[in-house]
Design a protein around this motif. Structure first.
Motif, PDB file in Angstrom:
ATOM      1  N   ASP A  11     -11.545  -0.250   3.353  1.00 38.17           N
ATOM      2  CA  ASP A  11     -10.192   0.013   2.862  1.00 38.17           C
ATOM      3  C   ASP A  11      -9.226   0.182   4.026  1.00 38.17           C
ATOM      4  N   ILE A  12      -7.979  -0.245   3.821  1.00 33.03           N
ATOM      5  CA  ILE A  12      -6.932  -0.070   4.817  1.00 33.03           C
ATOM      6  C   ILE A  12      -5.636   0.236   4.085  1.00 33.03           C
ATOM      7  N   SER A  13      -4.891   1.195   4.590  1.00 37.12           N
ATOM      8  CA  SER A  13      -3.646   1.582   3.936  1.00 37.12           C
ATOM      9  C   SER A  13      -2.545   0.564   4.207  1.00 37.12           C
ATOM     10  N   TYR A  14      -1.455   0.700   3.485  1.00 44.65           N
ATOM     11  CA  TYR A  14      -0.334  -0.234   3.625  1.00 44.65           C
ATOM     12  C   TYR A  14       0.264  -0.154   5.027  1.00 44.65           C
ATOM     13  N   ARG A  15       0.472   1.069   5.527  1.00 43.50           N
ATOM     14  CA  ARG A  15       1.043   1.242   6.861  1.00 43.50           C
ATOM     15  C   ARG A  15       0.094   0.725   7.939  1.00 43.50           C
ATOM     16  N   GLU A  16      -1.174   0.995   7.768  1.00 44.66           N
ATOM     17  CA  GLU A  16      -2.147   0.507   8.752  1.00 44.66           C
ATOM     18  C   GLU A  16      -2.204  -1.019   8.770  1.00 44.66           C
ATOM     19  N   CYS A  17      -2.063  -1.619   7.607  1.00 46.60           N
ATOM     20  CA  CYS A  17      -2.084  -3.077   7.514  1.00 46.60           C
ATOM     21  C   CYS A  17      -0.868  -3.677   8.212  1.00 46.60           C
ATOM     22  N   LEU A  81       9.905  -6.313   9.238  1.00 44.59           N
ATOM     23  CA  LEU A  81      11.091  -5.972   8.441  1.00 44.59           C
ATOM     24  C   LEU A  81      11.200  -6.865   7.208  1.00 44.59           C
ATOM     25  N   LEU A  82      10.852  -8.130   7.358  1.00 39.89           N
ATOM     26  CA  LEU A  82      10.858  -9.019   6.193  1.00 39.89           C
ATOM     27  C   LEU A  82       9.760  -8.655   5.201  1.00 39.89           C
ATOM     28  N   MET A  83       8.617  -8.215   5.728  1.00 42.20           N
ATOM     29  CA  MET A  83       7.515  -7.830   4.839  1.00 42.20           C
ATOM     30  C   MET A  83       7.813  -6.546   4.077  1.00 42.20           C
ATOM     31  N   LYS A  84       8.688  -5.709   4.613  1.00 40.97           N
ATOM     32  CA  LYS A  84       9.030  -4.463   3.925  1.00 40.97           C
ATOM     33  C   LYS A  84       9.712  -4.728   2.584  1.00 40.97           C
ATOM     34  N   HIS A  85      10.259  -5.920   2.417  1.00 40.98           N
ATOM     35  CA  HIS A  85      10.916  -6.266   1.152  1.00 40.98           C
ATOM     36  C   HIS A  85       9.939  -6.847   0.136  1.00 40.98           C
ATOM     37  N   LEU A  86       8.702  -7.052   0.529  1.00 44.26           N
ATOM     38  CA  LEU A  86       7.695  -7.570  -0.399  1.00 44.26           C
ATOM     39  C   LEU A  86       7.018  -6.431  -1.145  1.00 44.26           C
ATOM     40  N   SER A  87       6.548  -6.738  -2.323  1.00 43.96           N
ATOM     41  CA  SER A  87       5.819  -5.746  -3.123  1.00 43.96           C
ATOM     42  C   SER A  87       4.386  -6.215  -3.334  1.00 43.96           C
ATOM     43  N   PHE A  88       3.470  -5.261  -3.329  1.00 43.03           N
ATOM     44  CA  PHE A  88       2.047  -5.542  -3.517  1.00 43.03           C
ATOM     45  C   PHE A  88       1.507  -4.621  -4.599  1.00 43.03           C
ATOM     46  N   SER A  89       0.565  -5.136  -5.345  1.00 38.31           N
ATOM     47  CA  SER A  89      -0.069  -4.310  -6.377  1.00 38.31           C
ATOM     48  C   SER A  89      -1.068  -3.349  -5.738  1.00 38.31           C
ATOM     49  N   ILE A  90      -1.389  -2.292  -6.442  1.00 42.32           N
ATOM     50  CA  ILE A  90      -2.335  -1.292  -5.937  1.00 42.32           C
ATOM     51  C   ILE A  90      -3.734  -1.905  -5.867  1.00 42.32           C
ATOM     52  N   ASN A  91      -4.486  -1.491  -4.851  1.00 47.57           N
ATOM     53  CA  ASN A  91      -5.864  -1.965  -4.636  1.00 47.57           C
ATOM     54  C   ASN A  91      -5.921  -3.483  -4.441  1.00 47.57           C
ATOM     55  N   LYS A 106      -0.030 -14.552   0.347  1.00 51.29           N
ATOM     56  CA  LYS A 106      -0.702 -15.108  -0.828  1.00 51.29           C
ATOM     57  C   LYS A 106      -0.938 -14.055  -1.911  1.00 51.29           C
ATOM     58  N   VAL A 107      -1.128 -12.791  -1.508  1.00 53.78           N
ATOM     59  CA  VAL A 107      -1.433 -11.739  -2.488  1.00 53.78           C
ATOM     60  C   VAL A 107      -0.197 -10.913  -2.835  1.00 53.78           C
ATOM     61  N   ALA A 108       0.968 -11.267  -2.296  1.00 49.76           N
ATOM     62  CA  ALA A 108       2.191 -10.523  -2.590  1.00 49.76           C
ATOM     63  C   ALA A 108       2.644 -10.781  -4.021  1.00 49.76           C
ATOM     64  N   SER A 109       3.252  -9.765  -4.617  1.00 49.70           N
ATOM     65  CA  SER A 109       3.710  -9.878  -6.003  1.00 49.70           C
ATOM     66  C   SER A 109       5.140 -10.391  -6.101  1.00 49.70           C
ATOM     67  N   SER A 110       5.858 -10.446  -4.979  1.00 52.20           N
ATOM     68  CA  SER A 110       7.253 -10.879  -4.992  1.00 52.20           C
ATOM     69  C   SER A 110       7.403 -12.221  -4.272  1.00 52.20           C
ATOM     70  N   ASN A 111       8.624 -12.720  -4.250  1.00 53.42           N
ATOM     71  CA  ASN A 111       8.903 -14.022  -3.651  1.00 53.42           C
ATOM     72  C   ASN A 111       8.782 -13.953  -2.127  1.00 53.42           C
ATOM     73  N   THR A 112       8.010 -14.876  -1.560  1.00 50.67           N
ATOM     74  CA  THR A 112       7.765 -14.872  -0.108  1.00 50.67           C
ATOM     75  C   THR A 112       8.388 -16.097   0.571  1.00 50.67           C
ATOM     76  N   PHE A 113       9.399 -16.696  -0.055  1.00 55.48           N
ATOM     77  CA  PHE A 113       9.980 -17.924   0.493  1.00 55.48           C
ATOM     78  C   PHE A 113      10.565 -17.705   1.894  1.00 55.48           C
ATOM     79  N   ILE A 114      11.378 -16.664   2.057  1.00 54.46           N
ATOM     80  CA  ILE A 114      12.011 -16.395   3.354  1.00 54.46           C
ATOM     81  C   ILE A 114      10.952 -16.048   4.394  1.00 54.46           C
TER      82      ILE A 114
END
Length: 229
Positions: A11-17, A81-91, A106-114
């Motif tokens: 397991d790895i946390s969001y901040r660690e990732c 900074l661009l990744m901070k605008h992306l959302s990810f599901s839990i686990n 690939k596993v992001a829940s939001s639009n990753t076009f930019i």
């Protein structure tokens, strides 16, 4: 990797990732620039040996290294900074050796076009420019070596570049395999193996290849090989 082996927990946390993404991109990009600077250093040493200490002075070397760090610090920071605008599901599960930009998109829940546009743009720039910066000095080195009158001088000049060229080949070959495996294959095992080679094996081999320039290391390796035979 060592923590995962010891704790038996991957397991790895969001901040660690995000931290892992930041430093992996920064160090990989800085490595490309340093390999380019080393090629330029060899070019000056072989083509302009009498002016080497004047051209490659301490101020210039420090400035070029610092500039490489600053560029990659800024590029990596923009990625985060661009990744901070992306959302990810839990686990969320990432089928890779470590946190990398492409697998996370690939596993992001939001639009990753930019994010993808900026990633491909930086990959092209930071991939093409260092390669051109390495090829140009080597073309000049080969041209200068061919004009040398003595075979011993030619051999010495080209052998000086052998270790650097070996590290460059190993670095870019492994990097190409990693990106191709991530983009083209659907096998997580193959991608994980490629990234493991890129992040662990390649840096270890780099140190080993450069250490072979030391005569004592060569003698010790020869004794070890003869003992094994």
């Amino acid at each position: 990797m060592l923590v995962n082996i010891q704790t038996h927990n991957q397991d790895i946390s969001y901040r660690e990732c995000l931290t892992q993404v930041y430093f992996s991109n920064m160090f990989a990009g800085t490595d490309k620039f340093l390999l380019t600077l080393m090629a330029y250093d060899l070019f000056v040493a072989i083509c302009y040996p009498l002016n080497y200490t004047v051209i490659m002075n301490t101020w210039l070397c420090g400035f070029l290294v610092l500039l490489s760090w600053i560029i990659m610090l800024c590029v990596s920071l923009i990625h985060i900074l661009l990744m901070k605008h992306l959302s990810f599901s839990i686990n969320t599960e990432i089928s890779h050796f470590c946190c990398q930009l492409a697998p996370l998109f690939k596993v992001a829940s939001s639009n990753t076009f930019i994010n993808n546009i900026f990633m491909y743009l930086m990959t092209a720039l930071l991939g093409v420019l260092p390669i051109v910066g390495i090829l140009f000095p080597y073309v000049q080195i080969v041209s200068t070596s061919m004009r040398m009158s003595f075979i011993v001088r030619k051999y010495k000049a080209l052998s000086t570049c052998g270790y650097h060229l070996g590290v460059v080949t190993l670095f870019y070959r492994t990097a190409v395999v990693v990106y191709l495996s991530s983009a083209m294959t659907h096998s997580s095992q193959g991608s994980t193996l490629a990234i493991g080679m890129y992040t662990v094996v390649t840096p270890m081999l780099n140190c080993f290849m450069y250490s072979l320039r030391n005569k004592d290391v060569k003698d010790a390796l020869g004794k070890l090989l003869r003992r094994g035979l």
